[in-house]
Design a protein around this motif. Sequence first.
Motif, PDB file in Angstrom:
ATOM      1  N   THR A  73       0.776  -1.273  -0.027  1.00  0.00           N
ATOM      2  CA  THR A  73      -0.202   0.033   0.043  1.00  0.00           C
ATOM      3  C   THR A  73       0.784   1.266  -0.040  1.00  0.00           C
ATOM      4  OG1 THR A  73      -1.704  -1.206   1.133  1.00  0.00           O
ATOM      5  CG2 THR A  73      -1.853   1.170   1.217  1.00  0.00           C
ATOM      6  N   CYS A  74       0.639   2.152  -1.092  1.00  0.00           N
ATOM      7  CA  CYS A  74       1.275   3.513  -1.046  1.00  0.00           C
ATOM      8  C   CYS A  74       0.121   4.583  -1.197  1.00  0.00           C
ATOM      9  CB  CYS A  74       2.106   3.372  -2.182  1.00  0.00           C
ATOM     10  SG  CYS A  74       3.515   2.351  -2.266  1.00  0.00           S
ATOM     11  N   PHE A  75       0.406   5.644  -0.518  1.00  0.00           N
ATOM     12  CA  PHE A  75      -0.393   6.735  -0.758  1.00  0.00           C
ATOM     13  C   PHE A  75       0.155   7.989  -0.800  1.00  0.00           C
ATOM     14  CE2 PHE A  75      -2.790  10.037   1.719  1.00  0.00           C
ATOM     15  CZ  PHE A  75      -3.864   9.966   0.879  1.00  0.00           C
ATOM     16  N   PHE A  76      -0.430   8.804  -1.892  1.00  0.00           N
ATOM     17  CA  PHE A  76       0.101  10.080  -2.050  1.00  0.00           C
ATOM     18  C   PHE A  76      -0.841  11.304  -1.949  1.00  0.00           C
ATOM     19  CE2 PHE A  76       2.465   7.025  -4.738  1.00  0.00           C
ATOM     20  CZ  PHE A  76       3.728   7.324  -4.381  1.00  0.00           C
ATOM     21  N   GLU A  77      -0.491  12.311  -1.454  1.00  0.00           N
ATOM     22  CA  GLU A  77      -1.404  13.424  -1.174  1.00  0.00           C
ATOM     23  C   GLU A  77      -0.637  14.737  -1.450  1.00  0.00           C
ATOM     24  OE1 GLU A  77      -2.860  13.693   2.878  1.00  0.00           O
ATOM     25  OE2 GLU A  77      -0.862  12.976   3.550  1.00  0.00           O
ATOM     26  N   VAL A  78      -1.512  15.787  -1.951  1.00  0.00           N
ATOM     27  CA  VAL A  78      -0.861  17.086  -2.193  1.00  0.00           C
ATOM     28  C   VAL A  78      -0.923  17.919  -1.039  1.00  0.00           C
ATOM     29  CG1 VAL A  78      -1.207  19.406  -3.522  1.00  0.00           C
ATOM     30  CG2 VAL A  78      -1.974  17.076  -4.717  1.00  0.00           C
ATOM     31  N   THR A  79       0.504  18.544  -0.649  1.00  0.00           N
ATOM     32  CA  THR A  79       0.485  19.087   0.625  1.00  0.00           C
ATOM     33  C   THR A  79       0.516  20.682   0.466  1.00  0.00           C
ATOM     34  OG1 THR A  79       2.801  18.916   0.265  1.00  0.00           O
ATOM     35  CG2 THR A  79       1.923  17.193   1.680  1.00  0.00           C
ATOM     36  N   PHE A  80       1.249  21.265  -0.599  1.00  0.00           N
ATOM     37  CA  PHE A  80       0.895  22.759  -1.051  1.00  0.00           C
ATOM     38  C   PHE A  80       1.573  22.867  -2.379  1.00  0.00           C
ATOM     39  CE2 PHE A  80       5.600  23.809  -0.724  1.00  0.00           C
ATOM     40  CZ  PHE A  80       6.258  22.677   0.226  1.00  0.00           C
ATOM     41  N   ILE A  81       1.386  24.048  -2.860  1.00  0.00           N
ATOM     42  CA  ILE A  81       1.563  24.548  -4.225  1.00  0.00           C
ATOM     43  C   ILE A  81       2.391  25.840  -4.224  1.00  0.00           C
ATOM     44  CG2 ILE A  81       1.020  25.225  -6.700  1.00  0.00           C
ATOM     45  CD1 ILE A  81      -1.347  23.104  -6.168  1.00  0.00           C
ATOM     46  N   GLU A  82       3.549  25.892  -4.539  1.00  0.00           N
ATOM     47  CA  GLU A  82       4.250  27.014  -4.178  1.00  0.00           C
ATOM     48  C   GLU A  82       4.916  27.873  -5.608  1.00  0.00           C
ATOM     49  OE1 GLU A  82       7.949  28.643  -1.306  1.00  0.00           O
ATOM     50  OE2 GLU A  82       7.509  26.600  -1.771  1.00  0.00           O
ATOM     51  N   LEU A 128      12.938  -4.721  -4.681  1.00  0.00           N
ATOM     52  CA  LEU A 128      13.896  -5.876  -4.416  1.00  0.00           C
ATOM     53  C   LEU A 128      13.459  -6.868  -3.347  1.00  0.00           C
ATOM     54  CD1 LEU A 128      17.200  -3.922  -4.601  1.00  0.00           C
ATOM     55  CD2 LEU A 128      15.943  -5.117  -6.418  1.00  0.00           C
ATOM     56  N   GLY A 129      12.205  -6.740  -3.051  1.00  0.00           N
ATOM     57  CA  GLY A 129      11.724  -7.859  -2.030  1.00  0.00           C
ATOM     58  C   GLY A 129      11.799  -7.597  -0.571  1.00  0.00           C
ATOM     59  N   GLY A 130      12.201  -6.215  -0.207  1.00  0.00           N
ATOM     60  CA  GLY A 130      12.161  -6.111   1.141  1.00  0.00           C
ATOM     61  C   GLY A 130      10.906  -5.473   1.788  1.00  0.00           C
ATOM     62  N   ASP A 131      10.854  -5.072   2.809  1.00  0.00           N
ATOM     63  CA  ASP A 131       9.660  -4.443   3.525  1.00  0.00           C
ATOM     64  C   ASP A 131       9.401  -2.916   3.376  1.00  0.00           C
ATOM     65  OD1 ASP A 131      11.795  -3.542   5.074  1.00  0.00           O
ATOM     66  OD2 ASP A 131      11.179  -4.731   6.855  1.00  0.00           O
ATOM     67  N   GLY A 132      10.311  -2.316   2.863  1.00  0.00           N
ATOM     68  CA  GLY A 132      10.158  -0.921   2.444  1.00  0.00           C
ATOM     69  C   GLY A 132      10.882   0.088   3.395  1.00  0.00           C
ATOM     70  N   ASN A 133      11.446  -0.650   4.503  1.00  0.00           N
ATOM     71  CA  ASN A 133      12.215   0.328   5.559  1.00  0.00           C
ATOM     72  C   ASN A 133      13.704   0.786   4.979  1.00  0.00           C
ATOM     73  OD1 ASN A 133      10.274   0.313   7.380  1.00  0.00           O
ATOM     74  ND2 ASN A 133      10.607  -1.776   8.162  1.00  0.00           N
ATOM     75  N   CYS A 134      14.045   1.642   5.333  1.00  0.00           N
ATOM     76  CA  CYS A 134      15.283   2.260   4.851  1.00  0.00           C
ATOM     77  C   CYS A 134      16.004   3.048   5.853  1.00  0.00           C
ATOM     78  CB  CYS A 134      15.375   2.810   3.570  1.00  0.00           C
ATOM     79  SG  CYS A 134      14.586   4.618   3.598  1.00  0.00           S
ATOM     80  N   ASN A 135      17.554   3.193   5.802  1.00  0.00           N
ATOM     81  CA  ASN A 135      18.117   3.988   6.946  1.00  0.00           C
ATOM     82  C   ASN A 135      18.219   5.367   6.398  1.00  0.00           C
ATOM     83  OD1 ASN A 135      19.819   5.145   8.778  1.00  0.00           O
ATOM     84  ND2 ASN A 135      21.078   3.586   9.004  1.00  0.00           N
ATOM     85  N   GLN A 136      17.526   6.293   6.740  1.00  0.00           N
ATOM     86  CA  GLN A 136      17.442   7.580   6.272  1.00  0.00           C
ATOM     87  C   GLN A 136      18.587   8.338   6.460  1.00  0.00           C
ATOM     88  OE1 GLN A 136      13.658   9.497   6.617  1.00  0.00           O
ATOM     89  NE2 GLN A 136      12.399   7.868   6.430  1.00  0.00           N
ATOM     90  N   ALA A 204       4.991   2.273   2.311  1.00  0.00           N
ATOM     91  CA  ALA A 204       5.054   1.178   3.604  1.00  0.00           C
ATOM     92  C   ALA A 204       4.841   1.904   4.839  1.00  0.00           C
ATOM     93  CB  ALA A 204       6.400   0.514   3.547  1.00  0.00           C
ATOM     94  N   GLU A 205       5.938   2.103   5.811  1.00  0.00           N
ATOM     95  CA  GLU A 205       5.929   2.824   7.095  1.00  0.00           C
ATOM     96  C   GLU A 205       6.655   4.105   6.814  1.00  0.00           C
ATOM     97  OE1 GLU A 205       7.089   0.224  10.232  1.00  0.00           O
ATOM     98  OE2 GLU A 205       5.190  -1.089  10.031  1.00  0.00           O
ATOM     99  N   ASN A 206       7.173   4.194   5.812  1.00  0.00           N
ATOM    100  CA  ASN A 206       8.208   5.561   5.698  1.00  0.00           C
ATOM    101  C   ASN A 206       7.300   6.555   4.947  1.00  0.00           C
ATOM    102  OD1 ASN A 206      10.242   4.040   6.790  1.00  0.00           O
ATOM    103  ND2 ASN A 206      10.892   3.440   4.863  1.00  0.00           N
ATOM    104  N   GLU A 207       8.062   7.741   5.171  1.00  0.00           N
ATOM    105  CA  GLU A 207       7.241   9.105   4.531  1.00  0.00           C
ATOM    106  C   GLU A 207       8.478   9.812   3.704  1.00  0.00           C
ATOM    107  OE1 GLU A 207       5.558  11.395   7.293  1.00  0.00           O
ATOM    108  OE2 GLU A 207       3.838  10.203   7.526  1.00  0.00           O
ATOM    109  N   GLY A 208       7.927  10.501   2.397  1.00  0.00           N
ATOM    110  CA  GLY A 208       8.934  11.116   1.843  1.00  0.00           C
ATOM    111  C   GLY A 208       8.207  12.109   1.016  1.00  0.00           C
TER     112      GLY A 208
END
Length: 324
Positions: A73-82, A128-136, A204-208
């Motif tokens: 599950t991935c979700f995208f939303e508009v936050t602002f326009i500048e 690549l088959g992971g859980d979506g977590n990364c070291n930011q 996943a459980e991350n935000e960008g």
Amino acid sequence: MKDILSQAEIDELIQSLNTKSEEPVLVKKEKVKPYDFSRPNKFTREQVRAIEDIFSNFAKLLSLRVSDFVRTTCFFEVTFIEELTFFEYTNSVQKSSLVGIFRVNQSDHNASVELSYSAVESIINLILGGDGNCNQNIFSGYTEIEINLIKRVLNIFIQPMIDVWKGFADIKLNLQRVENMGQHIQIAAPSDIIAIVTLKAHIAENEGFINFCIPYFLIEPVLRNIAVTKGFTRTSKPDGVSHEEYLKNKITNNIVEMICNLGKAYLTLDELERIQAGDVIKLKKKTTEQAELLLNNIPKFSVDLGQKNNKIALRINNTIERTS
């Protein structure tokens, strides 16, 4: 003859004057918004709201496409326009971001899409088959394999973008390249006005975040069509109605397709060629078994066939539980 004030009345009058003079005088300060005449605003409020609606629809379509691609599950939303100059934008691009350059309508005009490091790493990890977590906290650059994977993801952006702009402009997009040095991209002059549309990415459980950079000279030909289109007439929620009830009322009249699945049969190509009127096809379902009622091609109920008022009818028996 004029009345003569007594000493007590004179003292009372003086005291009242002193009391009024001690009260603070409130001065209303007018709010003044500075205006830079060297960089006038190009986008009107109506155009900004319309662009926000377009990218909100794009975010919904993109959520479905990316979720299907990475199988989570991935979700995208508009936050602002500048509104910025291109110079201001390139100075704000992070070194860890990847920037995709898109050519628009087979012309020399380009637009760009910036993906933050957290969004890039989460998507690559899922592919690549992971859980979506990364070291930011650790960034050591991107490999050619990672950049090629992101190219595949950016190509997913093309069709939803074409769909949401349909009706305003017939656009064609072509991914030219992916840059890992976003500060040095050249799609506009430093002083050119651009619109930055920022999407928050929940992967996943991350935000960008994802930044869309659209030069004004690229979107200017369709701005008038965007502003006056009736499709963007905003309707507000009535007072006293909850958000859930408002949405429920909006979707009540939506049509749902219902299909009764009687059974299946398998034929060879030879049998299919020789089939003709009057032939009987045997289904792989016993007469004692119940049929299935499908809602939008999803099995929902088990039913019995019958007749009512000289028409075929269905009687719902049980709900079919979906297995993940």
